[in-house]
Design a protein around this motif. Sequence first.
Motif, PDB file in Angstrom:
ATOM      1  N   VAL A 163     -38.288  20.716  41.956  1.00 26.75           N
ATOM      2  CA  VAL A 163     -37.756  19.395  42.343  1.00 26.75           C
ATOM      3  C   VAL A 163     -38.342  18.312  41.452  1.00 26.75           C
ATOM      4  O   VAL A 163     -37.630  17.415  40.974  1.00 26.75           O
ATOM      5  CB  VAL A 163     -38.060  19.113  43.827  1.00 26.75           C
ATOM      6  N   ARG A 164     -39.680  18.427  41.198  1.00 23.61           N
ATOM      7  CA  ARG A 164     -40.305  17.429  40.334  1.00 23.61           C
ATOM      8  C   ARG A 164     -39.735  17.489  38.916  1.00 23.61           C
ATOM      9  O   ARG A 164     -39.503  16.471  38.270  1.00 23.61           O
ATOM     10  CB  ARG A 164     -41.828  17.642  40.311  1.00 23.61           C
ATOM     11  N   ARG A 165     -39.465  18.749  38.469  1.00 29.67           N
ATOM     12  CA  ARG A 165     -38.898  18.893  37.133  1.00 29.67           C
ATOM     13  C   ARG A 165     -37.507  18.293  37.061  1.00 29.67           C
ATOM     14  O   ARG A 165     -37.141  17.622  36.081  1.00 29.67           O
ATOM     15  CB  ARG A 165     -38.849  20.373  36.748  1.00 29.67           C
ATOM     16  N   GLN A 166     -36.703  18.503  38.126  1.00 26.61           N
ATOM     17  CA  GLN A 166     -35.360  17.921  38.152  1.00 26.61           C
ATOM     18  C   GLN A 166     -35.427  16.393  38.180  1.00 26.61           C
ATOM     19  O   GLN A 166     -34.630  15.700  37.532  1.00 26.61           O
ATOM     20  CB  GLN A 166     -34.588  18.460  39.372  1.00 26.61           C
ATOM     21  N   GLN A 167     -36.392  15.875  38.940  1.00 23.06           N
ATOM     22  CA  GLN A 167     -36.560  14.418  38.965  1.00 23.06           C
ATOM     23  C   GLN A 167     -36.953  13.897  37.593  1.00 23.06           C
ATOM     24  O   GLN A 167     -36.463  12.854  37.136  1.00 23.06           O
ATOM     25  CB  GLN A 167     -37.619  14.041  40.002  1.00 23.06           C
ATOM     26  N   LEU A 168     -37.841  14.666  36.920  1.00 24.99           N
ATOM     27  CA  LEU A 168     -38.230  14.271  35.572  1.00 24.99           C
ATOM     28  C   LEU A 168     -37.036  14.301  34.628  1.00 24.99           C
ATOM     29  O   LEU A 168     -36.857  13.401  33.790  1.00 24.99           O
ATOM     30  CB  LEU A 168     -39.334  15.207  35.073  1.00 24.99           C
ATOM     31  N   ILE A 169     -36.193  15.348  34.793  1.00 24.40           N
ATOM     32  CA  ILE A 169     -34.976  15.430  33.960  1.00 24.40           C
ATOM     33  C   ILE A 169     -34.068  14.240  34.229  1.00 24.40           C
ATOM     34  O   ILE A 169     -33.477  13.640  33.310  1.00 24.40           O
ATOM     35  CB  ILE A 169     -34.245  16.756  34.218  1.00 24.40           C
ATOM     36  N   SER A 170     -33.970  13.862  35.543  1.00 22.08           N
ATOM     37  CA  SER A 170     -33.130  12.695  35.889  1.00 22.08           C
ATOM     38  C   SER A 170     -33.670  11.426  35.224  1.00 22.08           C
ATOM     39  O   SER A 170     -32.901  10.618  34.676  1.00 22.08           O
ATOM     40  CB  SER A 170     -33.078  12.534  37.408  1.00 22.08           C
ATOM     41  N   ARG A 171     -34.997  11.290  35.283  1.00 22.82           N
ATOM     42  CA  ARG A 171     -35.585  10.107  34.646  1.00 22.82           C
ATOM     43  C   ARG A 171     -35.364  10.126  33.137  1.00 22.82           C
ATOM     44  O   ARG A 171     -35.081   9.104  32.513  1.00 22.82           O
ATOM     45  CB  ARG A 171     -37.070  10.023  34.976  1.00 22.82           C
ATOM     46  N   GLN A 172     -35.490  11.334  32.563  1.00 21.48           N
ATOM     47  CA  GLN A 172     -35.254  11.446  31.126  1.00 21.48           C
ATOM     48  C   GLN A 172     -33.805  11.118  30.777  1.00 21.48           C
ATOM     49  O   GLN A 172     -33.525  10.483  29.749  1.00 21.48           O
ATOM     50  CB  GLN A 172     -35.619  12.856  30.655  1.00 21.48           C
ATOM     51  N   LEU A 173     -32.865  11.566  31.635  1.00 20.83           N
ATOM     52  CA  LEU A 173     -31.453  11.257  31.392  1.00 20.83           C
ATOM     53  C   LEU A 173     -31.198   9.748  31.480  1.00 20.83           C
ATOM     54  O   LEU A 173     -30.448   9.167  30.676  1.00 20.83           O
ATOM     55  CB  LEU A 173     -30.571  11.997  32.397  1.00 20.83           C
ATOM     56  N   ALA A 174     -31.855   9.123  32.488  1.00 27.65           N
ATOM     57  CA  ALA A 174     -31.701   7.667  32.604  1.00 27.65           C
ATOM     58  C   ALA A 174     -32.264   6.958  31.374  1.00 27.65           C
ATOM     59  O   ALA A 174     -31.647   6.015  30.833  1.00 27.65           O
ATOM     60  CB  ALA A 174     -32.396   7.181  33.866  1.00 27.65           C
ATOM     61  N   ALA A 175     -33.429   7.431  30.910  1.00 24.71           N
ATOM     62  CA  ALA A 175     -34.019   6.823  29.716  1.00 24.71           C
ATOM     63  C   ALA A 175     -33.119   7.054  28.511  1.00 24.71           C
ATOM     64  O   ALA A 175     -32.954   6.157  27.659  1.00 24.71           O
ATOM     65  CB  ALA A 175     -35.404   7.406  29.480  1.00 24.71           C
ATOM     66  N   GLU A 176     -32.518   8.299  28.425  1.00 31.61           N
ATOM     67  CA  GLU A 176     -31.629   8.597  27.314  1.00 31.61           C
ATOM     68  C   GLU A 176     -30.381   7.710  27.358  1.00 31.61           C
ATOM     69  O   GLU A 176     -29.895   7.216  26.315  1.00 31.61           O
ATOM     70  CB  GLU A 176     -31.234  10.083  27.370  1.00 31.61           C
TER      71      GLU A 176
END
Length: 545
Positions: free
Chosen positions: A171-184
């Motif tokens: 879940v934390r990794r998915q949240q990190l991916i979401s944050r990375q997508l938002a940053a991207e």
Amino acid sequence: MFKELLKNPVALFWAVMLHILVIALLLFGLSHSKEPKTPDAGDAVELIGGSSAQPVSVSVSEPTDDIAPGPVSDNAEIAPPQVDEKKAAEALKAQQQKLQADQEKKREAEAAELKRREQERKKAEQETERLKQELAEQQKEADRLKQEENQRELARQKKEAGRLEKLEEEVRRQQLISRQLAAERKRVEEEEQQLNQAREEREAAAKRLEEERKAWEESQQTLRELEAEKAEQRERKRERIRRAEVLAEEARESERKRAEEARKLAAEKVRLKELEAEKAAAELARKKAEFTKRWEAEQAEKKREEAAAAERKRVAEQKKKAAAEKARKEKEALEAKKAEYHEKWKAEQEKKKREAEAAKKKVEAEAKRVAEQKKRAAEEKVRKEKEALAAKKAEYHEKWKLDQEKKKQQAAQAKLKQEADQKRKAAEQQRKADAERARQRAGASSNNTANAGALRRAGQAWGNNITSHVSSRWIEPADTFGMQATVVMTIRPPGLIKEMRVTNCQGSQQFCDSLITALHKSEPFPQPSDNALYNQQLRLIFEPN
């Protein structure tokens, strides 16, 4: 069944205790079932029948044959028979000795019975101890199984905790991916703004292209430097931008088209990134759904295991109740059997008492007959033993005579063999002496007497050396006393056998074979003092050491 008992240690404990109780009751019954002791011949027998019963002493005397029967008249007064006191005392003594012997045998039988019962009691105690040990081992096994179950439960809980940790990590990794997508996404927007700015700059540069070629080239270089700093995702955009820059020389309209294409490319890139973000979100949702489904399945499995454990516990409780009920029924049956056995034992004691009284009377009646039978049997046994001893003595004497004859024959044969060996040795010595004298006469008649004698002496010395050389390597067989062998052989340089044969073997084949083996093993032979002796025929006589 044993596994079920291990799962329920209480039922196992009560089952073992019930077995111990049954064994204890059996021991109690055996210890109280001893036969009554038969009264001795001299003891008083109490007759139970009235309040004034007195002990009556019973004795048996042998009838006498000294009183001659005669006619008795009806009115004649019968005189008491005359009893020989000596014979009566002897008969009484013999009867008492027999009774004492019977009593001794009975006491020995009672002692044997007591010993047997003691052994049974010890065996029962050993069985009880073994049952206790089995109970302790089963209790240990139950504790071990319980400990293993607790360890398995702890391992399962640890595994569950590990899965939860992995899930939280996912879940934390998915949240990190979401944050990375938002940053991207934010970075793409910034890049789009930069592209817009660059497009505006390019349009301004296109307007000033004809006049400020140099400035336009500098701005193009700046744009290229900006494009070089970006990742592989902007490679196609830089290519189109370069083509747009090349085409900007031809016409302003083509420049705008190229700018438009660059804008569309940026929009396409943004769209692709959004699609990738949507795919990542869909993949995250799918993984969450899979995890939720797996977690629900594990929870359902856990509930099923808990239900199965509850069912096993319920079945164990039912079995425990059934075992307790069975133990109660067995205890009641054991009490009933104990009462029945006690009544039966009392009846048997009464019966044995009556049988003992009858046996006493029967023993007194059979005493004389048995004594006579034993006396005759003893006399017959002594007679048979004497006859058997005489037969054994005669057989031994006959065997001893045969052994003496055999020894005499063997001694005579050994003496004859020794005399024959002595005669053979004497003949051989005589033959050697004759041969030596003949050789001496032949040597004396020869023209070259000195050379022939020297050669003969050298040959004799060489023969003696060869005989000693072979004897040191000869492994003689056993029992070679008196044996002899004559060997004729020719030796070639440098001491090897050219020809060899055994002309006379006065001994066993094993003796001759061992001599031939020793001759072959002795090669090469010692060198002679005169080489002329090579290839000459030698005659050697070998005797065991």
